[in-house]
Design an enzyme around this catalytic site. Sequence first.
Site, PDB file in Angstrom:
ATOM      1  N   ARG A  71       2.992   4.940   4.190  1.00 58.57           N
ATOM      2  CA  ARG A  71       3.087   5.558   2.857  1.00 58.57           C
ATOM      3  C   ARG A  71       1.694   6.002   2.424  1.00 58.57           C
ATOM      4  O   ARG A  71       0.803   5.162   2.263  1.00 58.57           O
ATOM      5  CB  ARG A  71       3.645   4.554   1.863  1.00 58.57           C
ATOM      6  CG  ARG A  71       3.842   5.070   0.444  1.00 58.57           C
ATOM      7  CD  ARG A  71       4.382   3.950  -0.451  1.00 58.57           C
ATOM      8  NE  ARG A  71       5.615   3.391   0.095  1.00 58.57           N
ATOM      9  CZ  ARG A  71       6.137   2.233  -0.302  1.00 58.57           C
ATOM     10  NH1 ARG A  71       5.525   1.499  -1.225  1.00 58.57           N
ATOM     11  NH2 ARG A  71       7.258   1.798   0.243  1.00 58.57           N
ATOM     12  N   HIS A 116       2.122  -0.675   2.983  1.00 55.23           N
ATOM     13  CA  HIS A 116       2.654   0.511   3.661  1.00 55.23           C
ATOM     14  C   HIS A 116       1.543   1.511   3.993  1.00 55.23           C
ATOM     15  O   HIS A 116       1.605   2.200   5.015  1.00 55.23           O
ATOM     16  CB  HIS A 116       3.702   1.194   2.788  1.00 55.23           C
ATOM     17  CG  HIS A 116       5.030   0.526   2.774  1.00 55.23           C
ATOM     18  ND1 HIS A 116       5.963   0.701   3.773  1.00 55.23           N
ATOM     19  CD2 HIS A 116       5.597  -0.318   1.880  1.00 55.23           C
ATOM     20  CE1 HIS A 116       7.055   0.000   3.493  1.00 55.23           C
ATOM     21  NE2 HIS A 116       6.850  -0.628   2.347  1.00 55.23           N
ATOM     22  N   ASP A 123      10.384  -0.588   5.779  1.00 57.87           N
ATOM     23  CA  ASP A 123      11.573  -0.885   4.996  1.00 57.87           C
ATOM     24  C   ASP A 123      12.783  -0.432   5.810  1.00 57.87           C
ATOM     25  O   ASP A 123      12.856   0.741   6.202  1.00 57.87           O
ATOM     26  CB  ASP A 123      11.561  -0.120   3.663  1.00 57.87           C
ATOM     27  CG  ASP A 123      10.396  -0.512   2.770  1.00 57.87           C
ATOM     28  OD1 ASP A 123       9.931  -1.657   2.870  1.00 57.87           O
ATOM     29  OD2 ASP A 123       9.965   0.332   1.960  1.00 57.87           O
ATOM     30  N   GLU A 181      11.640  -8.684  -1.350  1.00 58.09           N
ATOM     31  CA  GLU A 181      12.436  -7.537  -0.910  1.00 58.09           C
ATOM     32  C   GLU A 181      13.040  -7.816   0.465  1.00 58.09           C
ATOM     33  O   GLU A 181      12.305  -7.895   1.450  1.00 58.09           O
ATOM     34  CB  GLU A 181      11.560  -6.272  -0.843  1.00 58.09           C
ATOM     35  CG  GLU A 181      10.964  -5.878  -2.194  1.00 58.09           C
ATOM     36  CD  GLU A 181       9.964  -4.739  -2.096  1.00 58.09           C
ATOM     37  OE1 GLU A 181       9.593  -4.202  -3.153  1.00 58.09           O
ATOM     38  OE2 GLU A 181       9.542  -4.395  -0.969  1.00 58.09           O
ATOM     39  N   HIS A 184      11.903  -5.349   3.381  1.00 58.12           N
ATOM     40  CA  HIS A 184      10.487  -5.077   3.665  1.00 58.12           C
ATOM     41  C   HIS A 184       9.896  -6.103   4.623  1.00 58.12           C
ATOM     42  O   HIS A 184       9.985  -7.313   4.390  1.00 58.12           O
ATOM     43  CB  HIS A 184       9.695  -5.086   2.351  1.00 58.12           C
ATOM     44  CG  HIS A 184       8.217  -4.875   2.524  1.00 58.12           C
ATOM     45  ND1 HIS A 184       7.572  -3.756   2.038  1.00 58.12           N
ATOM     46  CD2 HIS A 184       7.249  -5.632   3.103  1.00 58.12           C
ATOM     47  CE1 HIS A 184       6.273  -3.843   2.328  1.00 58.12           C
ATOM     48  NE2 HIS A 184       6.069  -4.982   2.975  1.00 58.12           N
TER      49      HIS A 184
END
Length: 207
Positions: A71, A116, A123, A181, A184
């Site tokens: 990301r 990320h 994910d 999460e 993740h």
Amino acid sequence: MEKGFVFLDEVIPGIRWDAKYATWDNFTGKPVDGYDVNRIVATEELANALKEVQKEANQMGYGLLVWDAYRPQRAVDNFIRWAAEPEDGRRKEIHYPNIKREELLSQGYVAAKSSHSRGSAIDLTLYSLKTNEMLQMGTCFDFMDVKSHHTCETVSKEEKENRQLLCDLMTRHGFVLYENEWWHYNLKEEPYPETYFDFPLSGSSSK
């Protein structure tokens, strides 16, 4: 693309993906800065580990569906700006029904620096190779609530078992879970633990 990074679809045959942040179907309600194409990028090390996860999952009758990996920092900055904007209600009920938008940072669902951006976080979920249906996990991707936590006791027995199945597969192949999460995971031995990259996801695999 930065040296040491790859497109997952080029190195893991059969991998499925839906890069949510390149689409309108994410918690911000629109495509996110830095996601110029709907593809998934990650470090070579993550890709190699994930290849082993998929191999074992396939033997069990499951496939991998990936939502995000690398990301760009500019995307993270986009999230921070979005979190400071007035609530418009477009995605609240879907992604964060029980907390305010500005609380997403303090609650640990959005961070100014994301693992990320180091390229070795991912994910993902599982789907059945027989039916092509995603396994029931209790929430959708990016559902920012205690119901997404690994320790949540309000999900069904099936959902809890499916989360554990994914967790077992990932941890057996060098990944570490993120408690808040279920989708993740971070590569335990990540190659760039102190570097936050900002190159955009584009259509070219050349640097």
